[in-house]
Design an enzyme around this catalytic site. Structure first.
Site, PDB file in Angstrom:
ATOM      1  CG  HIS A   1      43.440  -8.735  20.153  1.00  0.00           C
ATOM      2  ND1 HIS A   1      44.462  -8.021  20.737  1.00  0.00           N
ATOM      3  CD2 HIS A   1      43.611 -10.027  20.526  1.00  0.00           C
ATOM      4  CE1 HIS A   1      45.221  -8.864  21.433  1.00  0.00           C
ATOM      5  NE2 HIS A   1      44.725 -10.082  21.326  1.00  0.00           N
TER       6      HIS A   1
ATOM      7  CB  SER B   1      50.015 -15.308  30.071  1.00  0.00           C
ATOM      8  OG  SER B   1      50.649 -14.094  29.692  1.00  0.00           O
TER       9      SER B   1
ATOM     10  CD  GLU C   1      42.594 -12.154  24.176  1.00  0.00           C
ATOM     11  OE1 GLU C   1      43.117 -13.265  23.988  1.00  0.00           O
ATOM     12  OE2 GLU C   1      42.888 -11.145  23.514  1.00  0.00           O
TER      13      GLU C   1
ATOM     14  CG  ASN D   1      45.668 -13.491  17.926  1.00  0.00           C
ATOM     15  OD1 ASN D   1      46.084 -13.320  16.771  1.00  0.00           O
ATOM     16  ND2 ASN D   1      45.433 -12.495  18.762  1.00  0.00           N
TER      17      ASN D   1
ATOM     18  CE  LYS E   1      48.425 -11.717  20.607  1.00  0.00           C
ATOM     19  NZ  LYS E   1      48.679 -11.026  21.864  1.00  0.00           N
TER      20      LYS E   1
ATOM     21  CD  GLU F   1      48.073  -7.605  20.825  1.00  0.00           C
ATOM     22  OE1 GLU F   1      48.018  -8.118  19.695  1.00  0.00           O
ATOM     23  OE2 GLU F   1      48.456  -8.235  21.842  1.00  0.00           O
TER      24      GLU F   1
ATOM     25  N   GLY G   1      50.614 -11.448  26.873  1.00  0.00           N
ATOM     26  CA  GLY G   1      52.036 -11.421  26.537  1.00  0.00           C
ATOM     27  C   GLY G   1      52.942 -11.065  27.704  1.00  0.00           C
TER      28      GLY G   1
HETATM   29  P1  13P Z   1      49.271 -14.313  24.892  1.00  0.00           P
HETATM   30  O1  13P Z   1      48.710 -15.706  24.949  1.00  0.00           O
HETATM   31  O2  13P Z   1      50.553 -14.211  24.098  1.00  0.00           O
HETATM   32  O3  13P Z   1      49.327 -13.655  26.233  1.00  0.00           O
HETATM   33  O4  13P Z   1      48.220 -13.452  24.017  1.00  0.00           O
HETATM   34  C1  13P Z   1      46.883 -13.514  24.326  1.00  0.00           C
HETATM   35  C2  13P Z   1      46.143 -12.869  23.221  1.00  0.00           C
HETATM   36  O5  13P Z   1      46.200 -11.667  23.026  1.00  0.00           O
HETATM   37  C3  13P Z   1      45.352 -13.740  22.338  1.00  0.00           C
HETATM   38  O6  13P Z   1      44.513 -12.996  21.521  1.00  0.00           O
END
Ligand code: 13P
Length: 246
Positions: free
Chosen positions: A93, A208, A164, A9, A11, A95, A170
């Site tokens: 997601h 992560s 997740e 992803n 982002k 976010e 992150g």
């Molecule tokens: P990270 O791997 O940067 O923690 O992000 C995970 C994520 O949100 C994947 O969709």
């Protein structure tokens, strides 16, 4: 045996030159025993489709509208994503849930629209740190998945689920393999009450995930691969995660 799936992803990262470099390095590093895909910002779908066409690495988007078409400024429809050959689309997601106030029902409606256009929705669920500390992890993820189960009914077996934990995204804090496995088992049991095919469905872990923790996570019986954020922007790191899923 379920074939593992690793999805990057990106982002809201990248530019055309950097994307081309990243994809060239990934193509050189593959193929892998696991299925691999990248979910990229929509403006780059044309470039990514051209680059990955026929290569074995799939591609997808990070969100889609719950509506077919019309006056929804700024939205991208599943039909548009299908035109670019998207195999996957992320929906729900954390976010999007947090910054765009997406409800469980809206996420379920997006998953339904994606399936209608033969795109596999990767439905993300996960609890915040406060919810985990309050002992609400199970209730939160079950509520999030339940809306999708009710909306998709017999089509539920066609989705991919991604667990997740928000506190691991992150932050560099990964769920331990045991913590992740416990939630994955719970989600599979919930799916099992809705479909006879729960044993064939993929449940990915995200938060992560890195080259050095991927193998231990992927060794868990109900963890079928990863949804990788930051580490998917570095070709060598992402390739190593794909290898760990092999
Ligand atoms: P990270 O791997 O940067 O923690 O992000 C995970 C994520 O949100 C994947 O969709």
């Amino acid at each position: 045996m379920r074939r593992k799936l690793v999805v990057g992803n990106w982002k809201m990262n990248g530019n055309r030159a950097a994307n081309a470099e990243l994809l060239a390095a990934l193509k050189a590093a593959g193929p892998w025993a696991a299925e691999v895909a990248v979910c990229v910002p929509s403006p780059y779908l044309g470039d990514v489709a051209l680059s990955l066409q026929g290569d074995g690495i799939g591609w997808g988007a990070q969100d889609c509208s719950a509506f077919e078409s019309g006056a929804y400024t700024g939205e991208v429809s599943a039909l548009m994503l299908a035109e670019f050959g998207c195999r996957y689309v992320l929906v729900g997601h954390s976010e999007r849930r947090a910054y765009h106030a997406e409800s469980d029902q809206l996420v379920a409606d997006k998953a339904k629209t994606a399936l209608a256009h033969r795109i596999t929705p990767i439905v993300c669920v996960g609890e915040t740190l406060a919810e985990r500390e309050a002992g609400h992890t199970d209730a939160v993820v079950k509520r999030q998945l339940s809306a999708v189960i009710h909306t998709l009914a017999h089509c539920i077996s066609q989705i991919v689920v991604a667990y997740e934990p928000v506190w691991a995204i992150g932050t560099g804090k990964t769920a331990t393999p045991e913590q992740a496995q416990a939630v994955h088992a719970l989600l599979r049991a919930q799916l099992g009450a809705a479909t006879a095919h729960a044993g064939e469905m993929k449940i990915l872990y995200g938060g992560s995930a890195k080259a050095d923790n991927a193998a231990a996570l992927f060794a868990q019986p109900d963890i079928d691969g990863g949804l990788v954020g930051g580490a998917s922007l570095k070709a060598a790191e992402f390739a190593a995660i794909c290898r760990a899923a092999g």
